[in-house]
Design an enzyme around this catalytic site. Sequence first.
Site, PDB file in Angstrom:
ATOM      1  N   GLU A  90       0.931  -1.140   0.169  1.00  0.00           N
ATOM      2  CA  GLU A  90      -0.096   0.022   0.083  1.00  0.00           C
ATOM      3  C   GLU A  90       0.752   1.338   0.051  1.00  0.00           C
ATOM      4  O   GLU A  90       0.511   2.111  -0.618  1.00  0.00           O
ATOM      5  CB  GLU A  90      -0.748   0.000   1.123  1.00  0.00           C
ATOM      6  N   SER A 465     -56.708 -26.866  31.928  1.00  0.00           N
ATOM      7  CA  SER A 465     -56.685 -27.025  33.331  1.00  0.00           C
ATOM      8  C   SER A 465     -55.372 -26.412  34.152  1.00  0.00           C
ATOM      9  O   SER A 465     -55.309 -26.591  35.392  1.00  0.00           O
ATOM     10  CB  SER A 465     -56.883 -28.439  33.633  1.00  0.00           C
TER      11      SER A 465
END
Length: 848
Positions: A90, A465
Amino acid sequence: MAIIFRWLRRLVLAGLVLLVLAVAGLGVLYWLIVPGLPDVAGLRDVDLQMPLNVFSREGKLIAQFGETRRYPVTISQVPMQLRQAVIAIEDARFYEHPGVDWRGVSRAVWLLATTKDKRVPGGSTITQQVARQFFLSTEYSYSRKLREMALALKIERELSKDEILALYLNKSFFGNRAYGVAAAAEYYYGKKLEQLTLSEAASLAAIPKFPSSGNPLSNPERSLERRNYVLLRMAELHFISPAQRDAAQADPNHASPHEPKIEVEAPYVAEMVRQAMIDRYGSDALTSGFRVFTTIDSVKQADANHALRNGLLVYDRRHGYRGVEAKFAEITTETDPTMLAKRVRERGVLGELIPALVMAVEDKQADVLLGDGRHTALDLEAVRWAVHAGKPAKVGSVLARGDFIRLLPVADKPGQYQLSQLPKAQAALVSLEPEDGALRALVGGFSFSSSKFNRAVQSLRQPGSSFKPFIYSAAFERGFTPASIVLDAPVMFRDRAGHVWRPQNDSGNFVGPIRLREALVHSRNLVSVRLLDAIGVDFAWHYVQAFGFSPQSIPQNLSMSLGTASVPPLAIARGYSVFTNGGYLIQPYFIDRVLDRDGITIARAHPARACDNCVERAQQETVASTLVDGFDLGPTGDALLAPLPADSAVANGAAATAEALPPAPAPAPEIKPYDPDFVGPPSVFPANRAIDGRNAFLIESLMKDVIKRGTGMAAKVLDREDIGGKTGTTNDHRDAWFSGFGGHLVTTVWVGMDDFSTLGYGEYGARAALPIWIDYMRAALTDVPLRAIEPPPGVVTVSIDPGSGRLLPDGTPGAMTEFFKAEDLTRAETSTAQYGADTKPEESFDIF
């Protein structure tokens, strides 16, 4: 000569003029550009986007959210070879130039002047790239380039070279959602930075130039070329030796995807956390690097997953094989196996069920292709359960070439599978600590991939129930006892419009007068209806809200007694926790603490706790003459203690009427939600009392008998004395439930169809839901000591007649032991009334 000198003077003057003009031009540009440049000092403390990570209570990864996968590192954490690889490709003169490499700029200007190219390589330093990444767009223009150069010079004056390089390494995009070198190293190689080889470091350095089209996965050939060029440049700059270069270039490309390892499968919990974090912190919650530690126990969560899936698969097998998932008719001898394997993989693993494609079928076995390209054989035993009645016992009677099917790995037999199918039914499981509401396990369905609907917290289902304990608790508050006799016989109710309701028992039969303990143990519907009618719907409607149910979820009529409320499984689990923690209402929670990117705790749950016997509870509660065990029982005068007349029952010989007993209590005050922003030292905040602790003990005692000799007897296999619970089944078997407690946990299991269709005849809670509860609790309570359940102060033990519920002297042959609240015992001793003896086989009552 004079002419030559004259021309030289002219050239020098022209050069000076050009120089002055250039300087003036630069000055003008500086004057125009620099004042508008952003402040770069903030780069020292920049917050790079990081994902949201969700962990179990032990710190095991549950999920990672956010499009950006990044793990910022300091420059000292980046190996020197990786730094050198980046510099080589780079910006070779990074440590020499002032932010702008004038050699590179000159080269770029020359190329622009001497070629027809509009874009030329070179000229952008690492510093300029940082300037572009943080402050500028990717627009290609001369003005943007000049701003970039000016910003680079400004950055170099503010930051050191190492700080700039660290920003570049952490900010750059490396493809596949990986931002920064640390995330790239983990994704492509599954390694930490310090574990990278020279070849791998060079490969990573080559990616940012072409992150999407040049990474090792999307384009291996191009990536290899770029890597080798990076190695060549490193050797030219004397970062590595030629021998190192050659060895690294000979290394083949071995990158492969490495997603973060999910250590705990709890996707429904993860989604709950994601939504909660967004609600609290906004969309930034997914990119701020928060680490959320939940209350989920990784072992219990795994147990819950296995129990729920196994229970659904067992249920599904009972109802037969529905056929293959899909057909693929394009298989020939020339069909590309790689393409076929890809088609299989695309169907995805759902739950524990693996997709497969039938390649060939014989009478005794079938050859199937798996998503990884392997083949496996299914013999007759692997498919026998799917053979329909009347068909020959052959593999070919079930499978055919081109069938997409699901396989279940055989436990303890690696590489072996049996035929399966995606269950048609769904289920949910919630397990929490009744002491403070901490969720230890939560499963919202068979597979999050196939359905993200969280049935544990989002579904509104009738509990059947399993809601009866709340009605019985209300009755005990109104003067009933476990020994009270209520008639189990047909009853009819008629409203003003003439509509008739005849509730029925599941069994279809009636047993006549029955004690309440036995009525709950055997889940007698008619007893619950008569009981609710006796205590009053309005009283019960207000009373059950103390368990955390919203008024809107509870029907204000007699059907409430049969569980026609609409509630999620989490609400039922919360309600049951009141019975086992001494009568206190806790707030379920699943986020324990939140840490920021630096590991600092910024929020912590501070839940209210039951702490029945803790110092804080004693300090909080004041015992007055009208309070027993901290709960307001109403007046203590004649209205409470006087004997009840024999004809006071509404629908039977109930033990009390609404007129003879104290008025309905107001719902328990809303408890203060846990404070997720509390970050101080942990301390105890006592939860608000919901019901009398003695009442809670009585219901807990009844539900223990449900397992000892009632509808939950299958759970006796756990061989624990501290477990109890209640089954639940709704009309047409649309919902099956089991909720219960044991050890340090309260757990609720629901099974049903998302479209509210029937589960099938006989699919009661004891058959469809209880096995899941048993499998989970067996594992979750391994090595957990039994919880001592002792009667609280104010509860007395007496002897009663099993048939009539009458008090008997201690030691009377045939007598049984029962628990009473002290004031109820006084009433029972002075009352000689018998209830229900003269009740007709079926009575009709108006309901309004």
